[in-house]
Structure formats: C-alpha cells, structure tokens
Design a protein around this motif. Structure first.
Motif, PDB file in Angstrom:
ATOM      1  N   SER A  59       0.828  -1.195   0.000  1.00  0.00           N
ATOM      2  CA  SER A  59       0.000   0.000   0.000  1.00  0.00           C
ATOM      3  C   SER A  59       0.867   1.251   0.000  1.00  0.00           C
ATOM      4  CB  SER A  59      -0.913   0.010   1.231  1.00  0.00           C
ATOM      5  OG  SER A  59      -1.625   1.223   1.308  1.00  0.00           O
ATOM      6  N   ILE A  60       0.586   2.161  -0.940  1.00  0.00           N
ATOM      7  CA  ILE A  60       1.251   3.463  -0.998  1.00  0.00           C
ATOM      8  C   ILE A  60       0.171   4.507  -1.252  1.00  0.00           C
ATOM      9  CG2 ILE A  60       3.023   4.873  -2.117  1.00  0.00           C
ATOM     10  CD1 ILE A  60       4.431   2.331  -2.945  1.00  0.00           C
ATOM     11  N   GLY A  61      -0.452   4.990  -0.188  1.00  0.00           N
ATOM     12  CA  GLY A  61      -1.543   5.935  -0.321  1.00  0.00           C
ATOM     13  C   GLY A  61      -2.722   5.300  -1.032  1.00  0.00           C
ATOM     14  N   ASN A  62      -3.182   5.959  -2.113  1.00  0.00           N
ATOM     15  CA  ASN A  62      -4.297   5.433  -2.901  1.00  0.00           C
ATOM     16  C   ASN A  62      -3.837   4.479  -3.990  1.00  0.00           C
ATOM     17  OD1 ASN A  62      -6.257   6.885  -1.476  1.00  0.00           O
ATOM     18  ND2 ASN A  62      -5.897   8.715  -2.709  1.00  0.00           N
ATOM     19  N   HIS A  63      -2.558   4.186  -4.022  1.00  0.00           N
ATOM     20  CA  HIS A  63      -1.996   3.275  -5.015  1.00  0.00           C
ATOM     21  C   HIS A  63      -1.445   2.030  -4.321  1.00  0.00           C
ATOM     22  CE1 HIS A  63      -2.149   7.020  -7.275  1.00  0.00           C
ATOM     23  NE2 HIS A  63      -1.935   6.342  -8.383  1.00  0.00           N
ATOM     24  N   ALA A  64      -1.023   1.088  -5.118  1.00  0.00           N
ATOM     25  CA  ALA A  64      -0.356  -0.107  -4.592  1.00  0.00           C
ATOM     26  C   ALA A  64       0.827  -0.426  -5.494  1.00  0.00           C
ATOM     27  CB  ALA A  64      -1.302  -1.287  -4.524  1.00  0.00           C
ATOM     28  N   ALA A  65       1.953  -0.695  -4.872  1.00  0.00           N
ATOM     29  CA  ALA A  65       3.101  -1.201  -5.621  1.00  0.00           C
ATOM     30  C   ALA A  65       2.926  -2.704  -5.777  1.00  0.00           C
ATOM     31  CB  ALA A  65       4.398  -0.891  -4.884  1.00  0.00           C
ATOM     32  N   VAL A  66       3.208  -3.206  -6.974  1.00  0.00           N
ATOM     33  CA  VAL A  66       3.068  -4.630  -7.272  1.00  0.00           C
ATOM     34  C   VAL A  66       4.446  -5.185  -7.605  1.00  0.00           C
ATOM     35  CG1 VAL A  66       1.847  -6.354  -8.636  1.00  0.00           C
ATOM     36  CG2 VAL A  66       0.797  -4.113  -8.250  1.00  0.00           C
ATOM     37  N   TYR A  67       4.909  -6.139  -6.812  1.00  0.00           N
ATOM     38  CA  TYR A  67       6.230  -6.736  -7.011  1.00  0.00           C
ATOM     39  C   TYR A  67       6.056  -8.067  -7.740  1.00  0.00           C
ATOM     40  CZ  TYR A  67       7.698  -3.281  -3.540  1.00  0.00           C
ATOM     41  OH  TYR A  67       7.948  -2.102  -2.868  1.00  0.00           O
ATOM     42  N   THR A  68       6.709  -8.184  -8.894  1.00  0.00           N
ATOM     43  CA  THR A  68       6.525  -9.356  -9.743  1.00  0.00           C
ATOM     44  C   THR A  68       7.874  -9.911 -10.179  1.00  0.00           C
ATOM     45  OG1 THR A  68       6.580  -8.355 -11.954  1.00  0.00           O
ATOM     46  CG2 THR A  68       4.570  -8.030 -10.672  1.00  0.00           C
ATOM     47  N   SER A  69       7.825 -11.033 -10.875  1.00  0.00           N
ATOM     48  CA  SER A  69       9.047 -11.619 -11.410  1.00  0.00           C
ATOM     49  C   SER A  69       9.628 -10.766 -12.537  1.00  0.00           C
ATOM     50  CB  SER A  69       8.765 -13.040 -11.917  1.00  0.00           C
ATOM     51  OG  SER A  69       7.682 -13.042 -12.825  1.00  0.00           O
ATOM     52  N   TYR A  70       8.867  -9.777 -13.021  1.00  0.00           N
ATOM     53  CA  TYR A  70       9.338  -8.883 -14.081  1.00  0.00           C
ATOM     54  C   TYR A  70       9.831  -7.546 -13.540  1.00  0.00           C
ATOM     55  CZ  TYR A  70       6.583 -12.212 -16.768  1.00  0.00           C
ATOM     56  OH  TYR A  70       6.060 -13.363 -17.307  1.00  0.00           O
ATOM     57  N   GLY A  71       9.668  -7.325 -12.237  1.00  0.00           N
ATOM     58  CA  GLY A  71      10.035  -6.059 -11.633  1.00  0.00           C
ATOM     59  C   GLY A  71       8.862  -5.461 -10.868  1.00  0.00           C
ATOM     60  N   LYS A  72       8.946  -4.178 -10.629  1.00  0.00           N
ATOM     61  CA  LYS A  72       7.962  -3.472  -9.806  1.00  0.00           C
ATOM     62  C   LYS A  72       7.085  -2.584 -10.685  1.00  0.00           C
ATOM     63  CE  LYS A  72       7.941  -0.179  -5.899  1.00  0.00           C
ATOM     64  NZ  LYS A  72       8.846   0.559  -4.978  1.00  0.00           N
ATOM     65  N   SER A  73       5.772  -2.595 -10.412  1.00  0.00           N
ATOM     66  CA  SER A  73       4.843  -1.745 -11.125  1.00  0.00           C
ATOM     67  C   SER A  73       3.879  -1.134 -10.115  1.00  0.00           C
ATOM     68  CB  SER A  73       4.087  -2.541 -12.194  1.00  0.00           C
ATOM     69  OG  SER A  73       3.260  -1.694 -12.973  1.00  0.00           O
ATOM     70  N   PHE A  74       2.936  -0.327 -10.606  1.00  0.00           N
ATOM     71  CA  PHE A  74       1.983   0.336  -9.715  1.00  0.00           C
ATOM     72  C   PHE A  74       0.576   0.247 -10.306  1.00  0.00           C
ATOM     73  CE2 PHE A  74       6.052   2.266  -8.876  1.00  0.00           C
ATOM     74  CZ  PHE A  74       6.089   2.386  -7.491  1.00  0.00           C
ATOM     75  N   ILE A  75      -0.421   0.150  -9.427  1.00  0.00           N
ATOM     76  CA  ILE A  75      -1.807   0.203  -9.852  1.00  0.00           C
ATOM     77  C   ILE A  75      -2.555   1.180  -8.955  1.00  0.00           C
ATOM     78  CG2 ILE A  75      -1.927  -2.100 -10.861  1.00  0.00           C
ATOM     79  CD1 ILE A  75      -3.120  -3.133  -8.293  1.00  0.00           C
ATOM     80  N   HIS A  76      -3.582   1.805  -9.510  1.00  0.00           N
ATOM     81  CA  HIS A  76      -4.378   2.763  -8.755  1.00  0.00           C
ATOM     82  C   HIS A  76      -5.507   2.010  -8.058  1.00  0.00           C
ATOM     83  CE1 HIS A  76      -5.947   6.661  -7.637  1.00  0.00           C
ATOM     84  NE2 HIS A  76      -7.153   6.281  -8.041  1.00  0.00           N
ATOM     85  N   SER A  77      -5.220   1.515  -6.871  1.00  0.00           N
ATOM     86  CA  SER A  77      -6.207   0.760  -6.104  1.00  0.00           C
ATOM     87  C   SER A  77      -5.751   0.689  -4.653  1.00  0.00           C
ATOM     88  CB  SER A  77      -6.373  -0.650  -6.674  1.00  0.00           C
ATOM     89  OG  SER A  77      -7.365  -1.366  -5.967  1.00  0.00           O
ATOM     90  N   SER A  78      -6.708   0.660  -3.738  1.00  0.00           N
ATOM     91  CA  SER A  78      -6.364   0.514  -2.326  1.00  0.00           C
ATOM     92  C   SER A  78      -6.064  -0.950  -2.018  1.00  0.00           C
ATOM     93  CB  SER A  78      -7.523   0.989  -1.452  1.00  0.00           C
ATOM     94  OG  SER A  78      -8.630   0.113  -1.570  1.00  0.00           O
ATOM     95  N   LEU A  79      -5.322  -1.179  -0.945  1.00  0.00           N
ATOM     96  CA  LEU A  79      -4.992  -2.545  -0.552  1.00  0.00           C
ATOM     97  C   LEU A  79      -6.254  -3.315  -0.151  1.00  0.00           C
ATOM     98  CD1 LEU A  79      -2.178  -3.910  -0.441  1.00  0.00           C
ATOM     99  CD2 LEU A  79      -2.309  -3.717   2.044  1.00  0.00           C
ATOM    100  N   ALA A  80      -7.211  -2.615   0.457  1.00  0.00           N
ATOM    101  CA  ALA A  80      -8.452  -3.280   0.861  1.00  0.00           C
ATOM    102  C   ALA A  80      -9.219  -3.801  -0.355  1.00  0.00           C
ATOM    103  CB  ALA A  80      -9.328  -2.307   1.649  1.00  0.00           C
TER     104      ALA A  80
END
Length: 250
Positions: A165-186
């Motif tokens: 969780s990063i504010g209103n976004h979420a960092a997504v850690y994958t086998s391809y690297g790190k990305s971001f999506i606009h969504s809450s962790l909940a």
C-alpha cells in the motif's frame, strides 16, 4: 444523527493526552473510553474492549505508533497526532484517517472528525483458523495488465510476490520487476484468494507461495517473512500466529 465512536488516546506524554481530551470536548460523538501511555498498554486495551477510533502519537518508547497501527484491528479507525511531519507517507500507506500535527488546531481537528467513516462492526472471532475457499475471487492464473517502463505486460497472479500500500496506489512486485496500480490494498484483498495470498499488515499482502522462510522480529514480537526474491516483510503480531498456522497442516 451523528455516529458514535468509542475512542482511545495513546501518547507517552500525559500533558499531550490531556490537551487532546480538552480539544475533543466539543465533539461528544468521540467518547473517550480509555487512554494509554504506551503502545503496549494500548494493545492490552484493544484486546479487552471494542474501540472504534484511536488517536495516537508516533514517536513513543519501545513500540512506535507506526508499528502499533499494524496491530490495530481492521475495524478500528486511527488518526496520528504528532509533532513531526516526516511520517506522513507511512501514515497514509497504513490507511490512517488523518495525520494531525501538534499543536493541534481545533478547526483542523473538527475537519478530521467530520471525515470519519461510520464505525465498523468488529468481525466475529472464528474458531477455525484454516483459510476458507475463495468466493468470487480471481483464480491464480488470472492476468492483470501492468506497465514496466514503456512495456505493458499481462502478469498472472501466480507471478506476483507482493502488494504494498502506498496511499491510494499499490506497488506490485513481480518476477518482471515493480509496477503500480491505482487501487487501495483493501480493494485488492477482496479480489485475492486467501488460500494463496496473505495480508501481513495494513500495508502488505504477500503470496504465500513466495515465502522462503520466517524469522522472528525481536523488536515487536511479530515475524519477518523473507520472500524468494530477498524482500523482508514485517508480519504484525496479530497476523503472525495465523501465518504460522498456514504452514502447520500436519
């Protein structure tokens, strides 16, 4: 009719607790039912009674307010009240209702109380700690579109190690690297199958299959989940026993 919040104040300074109690007097919807001079005392109160709202300092001896937030029940809202503005990003990544700077202005406090969501009912304690099969959750082979630099890639859930969780976004850690999506962790948690993903704290969800091993977190009594890609993720004390149970099938 305004909502009613059973309120706990946590601050290691008695004068700070008294000042906040004074500021809350014009707001009867916040019924102060307890106060604590440490995070340890606060956790004991939270274990004994239902608390809807917590006002808490960040810099406290032994266990900080940031660490305490990870162990607060999901149904309990919390507001940080601190003399330092350097923790704001951490605070909102934990889904704090607000972040107030000392000395707190009455007008600013009134705005915070006005934005409080309705109190949530505390979940019933389950006697069976086994994760239940998912209902309307995404399957492991489901793909989501993520951007890595200039490349848009479809990444399967089974290729994701962690959501942070990063504010209103979420960092997504994958086998391809790190990305971001606009969504809450909940919101993300609602879509994930608990048989495969585990919420370690208010800030993190990890894929169970990506855990390499668990280490004790000596500082706060929780755990450290070490992932296969080397990341070290804090597991709150509240979640530590449940995570251990995931690996105690036999």
């Amino acid at each position: 009719m305004p909502h009613h919040y059973k309120t706990l104040i946590v601050d290691d300074e008695r004068l700070a607790r008294n000042e906040l109690k004074r500021l809350l007097l014009p707001h009867p919807e916040c019924e102060i039912v307890a106060e604590a001079a440490s995070a340890t005392a606060a956790l004991a109160i939270l274990a004994q009674q239902t608390i809807d709202l917590v006002f808490m300092d960040i810099q406290m001896p032994e266990i900080s307010g940031i660490e305490l937030a990870n162990d607060i029940p999901e149904a309990t809202r919390f507001v940080f009240v601190t003399a330092f503005n350097s923790y704001a990003l951490d605070a909102f990544s934990l889904n704090a209702v607000d972040y107030l700077l000392k000395p707190v202005a009455p007008e600013r406090l009134a705005k915070t109380i006005a934005r409080l969501p309705p109190p949530q009912a505390s979940p019933t304690t389950a006697t069976n700690t086994e994760p239940q099969p998912a209902v309307n959750c995404l399957p492991e082979h489901h793909g989501i579109l993520l951007k890595f630099g200039d490349i848009n890639r479809i990444v399967r859930l089974q290729e994701i190690y962690r959501f942070e969780s990063i504010g209103n976004h979420a960092a997504v850690y994958t086998s391809y690297g790190k990305s971001f999506i606009h969504s809450s962790l909940a919101r993300i948690e609602q879509k994930l199958d608990p048989l495969f993903f585990f919420k370690t704290s208010r800030a993190d969800i990890i894929r169970i299959g990506s855990i390499s091993h668990l280490e004790p977190a000596i500082a706060d009594g929780g755990l450290i989940a070490v992932l296969q890609d080397g990341q070290h993720i804090n597991v709150s004390r509240r979640q530590a026993q449940q995570l251990k149970h995931q690996f105690s099938t036999f």
